[in-house]
Design a protein around this motif. Structure first.
Motif, PDB file in Angstrom:
ATOM      1  N   VAL A 135       8.271   3.092  -5.083  1.00 39.82           N
ATOM      2  CA  VAL A 135       8.764   2.635  -3.783  1.00 39.82           C
ATOM      3  C   VAL A 135       9.833   3.598  -3.290  1.00 39.82           C
ATOM      4  CG1 VAL A 135       9.913   0.759  -2.537  1.00 39.82           C
ATOM      5  CG2 VAL A 135       8.253   0.227  -4.340  1.00 39.82           C
ATOM      6  N   LEU A 136       9.725   3.972  -2.028  1.00 42.52           N
ATOM      7  CA  LEU A 136      10.689   4.851  -1.377  1.00 42.52           C
ATOM      8  C   LEU A 136      11.342   4.101  -0.220  1.00 42.52           C
ATOM      9  CD1 LEU A 136      11.960   7.665  -0.664  1.00 42.52           C
ATOM     10  CD2 LEU A 136       9.863   8.108   0.655  1.00 42.52           C
ATOM     11  N   ARG A 165      10.137  -2.011 -14.079  1.00 46.74           N
ATOM     12  CA  ARG A 165       8.695  -2.048 -13.809  1.00 46.74           C
ATOM     13  C   ARG A 165       8.306  -1.271 -12.557  1.00 46.74           C
ATOM     14  NH1 ARG A 165       7.622  -8.197 -13.176  1.00 46.74           N
ATOM     15  NH2 ARG A 165       9.569  -7.933 -12.034  1.00 46.74           N
ATOM     16  N   VAL A 166       9.278  -0.685 -11.865  1.00 47.44           N
ATOM     17  CA  VAL A 166       9.001   0.025 -10.621  1.00 47.44           C
ATOM     18  C   VAL A 166       9.849   1.296 -10.574  1.00 47.44           C
ATOM     19  CG1 VAL A 166      10.702  -1.351  -9.345  1.00 47.44           C
ATOM     20  CG2 VAL A 166       8.867  -0.239  -8.100  1.00 47.44           C
ATOM     21  N   ALA A 167       9.249   2.368 -10.056  1.00 43.37           N
ATOM     22  CA  ALA A 167       9.987   3.609  -9.826  1.00 43.37           C
ATOM     23  C   ALA A 167      10.555   3.547  -8.413  1.00 43.37           C
ATOM     24  CB  ALA A 167       9.068   4.809  -9.985  1.00 43.37           C
ATOM     25  N   GLU A 169       4.789  11.475  -0.373  1.00 46.34           N
ATOM     26  CA  GLU A 169       3.481  11.644  -1.010  1.00 46.34           C
ATOM     27  C   GLU A 169       3.423  10.957  -2.375  1.00 46.34           C
ATOM     28  OE1 GLU A 169       0.207  15.145  -1.251  1.00 46.34           O
ATOM     29  OE2 GLU A 169       2.261  15.696  -1.772  1.00 46.34           O
ATOM     30  N   ALA A 170       4.520  10.959  -3.118  1.00 51.54           N
ATOM     31  CA  ALA A 170       4.553  10.364  -4.455  1.00 51.54           C
ATOM     32  C   ALA A 170       4.670   8.847  -4.436  1.00 51.54           C
ATOM     33  CB  ALA A 170       5.721  10.944  -5.250  1.00 51.54           C
ATOM     34  N   SER A 171       4.958   8.266  -3.290  1.00 51.81           N
ATOM     35  CA  SER A 171       5.239   6.835  -3.212  1.00 51.81           C
ATOM     36  C   SER A 171       4.006   6.017  -2.860  1.00 51.81           C
ATOM     37  CB  SER A 171       6.331   6.581  -2.160  1.00 51.81           C
ATOM     38  OG  SER A 171       7.508   7.265  -2.527  1.00 51.81           O
ATOM     39  N   ASP A 172       3.959   4.813  -3.406  1.00 58.47           N
ATOM     40  CA  ASP A 172       2.910   3.854  -3.051  1.00 58.47           C
ATOM     41  C   ASP A 172       3.322   3.030  -1.841  1.00 58.47           C
ATOM     42  OD1 ASP A 172       1.203   4.392  -5.373  1.00 58.47           O
ATOM     43  OD2 ASP A 172       2.855   3.511  -6.512  1.00 58.47           O
ATOM     44  N   VAL A 173       4.610   2.705  -1.782  1.00 59.56           N
ATOM     45  CA  VAL A 173       5.171   1.918  -0.690  1.00 59.56           C
ATOM     46  C   VAL A 173       6.342   2.691  -0.104  1.00 59.56           C
ATOM     47  CG1 VAL A 173       6.229  -0.283  -0.020  1.00 59.56           C
ATOM     48  CG2 VAL A 173       4.551  -0.223  -1.883  1.00 59.56           C
ATOM     49  N   PRO A 198      -2.098   9.039   4.548  1.00 62.31           N
ATOM     50  CA  PRO A 198      -3.106   7.990   4.390  1.00 62.31           C
ATOM     51  C   PRO A 198      -3.015   7.353   3.005  1.00 62.31           C
ATOM     52  CG  PRO A 198      -4.092  10.046   5.158  1.00 62.31           C
ATOM     53  CD  PRO A 198      -2.674  10.349   4.799  1.00 62.31           C
ATOM     54  N   GLY A 199      -3.309   6.076   2.953  1.00 64.03           N
ATOM     55  CA  GLY A 199      -3.355   5.371   1.675  1.00 64.03           C
ATOM     56  C   GLY A 199      -2.018   4.824   1.199  1.00 64.03           C
ATOM     57  N   LYS A 200      -0.965   5.060   1.955  1.00 65.83           N
ATOM     58  CA  LYS A 200       0.354   4.529   1.601  1.00 65.83           C
ATOM     59  C   LYS A 200       0.575   3.228   2.343  1.00 65.83           C
ATOM     60  CE  LYS A 200       1.231   8.400  -0.489  1.00 65.83           C
ATOM     61  NZ  LYS A 200       1.031   8.464  -1.908  1.00 65.83           N
ATOM     62  N   ARG A 201       1.340   2.362   1.742  1.00 63.57           N
ATOM     63  CA  ARG A 201       1.731   1.128   2.417  1.00 63.57           C
ATOM     64  C   ARG A 201       3.080   1.388   3.080  1.00 63.57           C
ATOM     65  NH1 ARG A 201       3.485  -4.570  -0.373  1.00 63.57           N
ATOM     66  NH2 ARG A 201       3.895  -5.657   1.575  1.00 63.57           N
TER      67      ARG A 201
END
Length: 133
Positions: A7-8, A32-34, A75-79, A93-96
């Motif tokens: 998460v960023l 549990r989260v970066a 780019e490294a983040s999911d959210v 694209p593909g990020k929340r």
């Protein structure tokens, strides 16, 4: 094994809102989260009122250093959670993406920052539930 979510948090100065959010997510995430935070125009130091507001809850962000937002961070983040960084946050694209509209604590007293901290806390707790429930 499931991938650790990344998460960023992004705000303009990376000195208040994003620093508080990152500290709270690290606290509630229990490893549990970066978590990372950055700013589009980073300040020289963390906002003292934001640091004081979190210190009231036993969290210390005084050693944190505001960091410039990079494409690699996004780019490294999911959210990616923006907090008033405007159009400067790159979109992949593909990020929340979430946009948390929050008052800016810059130049505010600790009394004015507490409600901002409390709202960030509420949203971070909700995010933890979304990530792990």
């Amino acid at each position: 094994m499931a991938k650790t979510p990344e998460v960023l948090f992004v705000c303009v100065h990376n000195a208040g809102r994003s620093q508080m959010a990152a500290a709270l997510l690290q606290h509630y995430g229990l490893g549990r989260v970066a978590v990372r935070s950055a700013g589009s125009e980073p300040a020289e130091k963390v906002n003292p009122a934001a640091a004081q507001a979190l210190a009231e809850w036993g969290l210390d962000i005084t050693a944190e250093v505001p960091t410039k937002l990079t494409y690699d961070d996004v780019e490294a983040s999911d959210v990616v959670i923006t907090m008033g960084c405007g159009d400067t946050c790159p979109v992949f694209p593909g990020k929340r993406y979430l946009d948390w509209k929050l008052d800016d604590p810059a130049g505010q007293s600790v009394e004015a920052v507490r409600p901002i901290r409390d709202e960030i806390d509420r949203r971070v707790r909700q995010l933890v539930h979304e990530l792990f429930d």
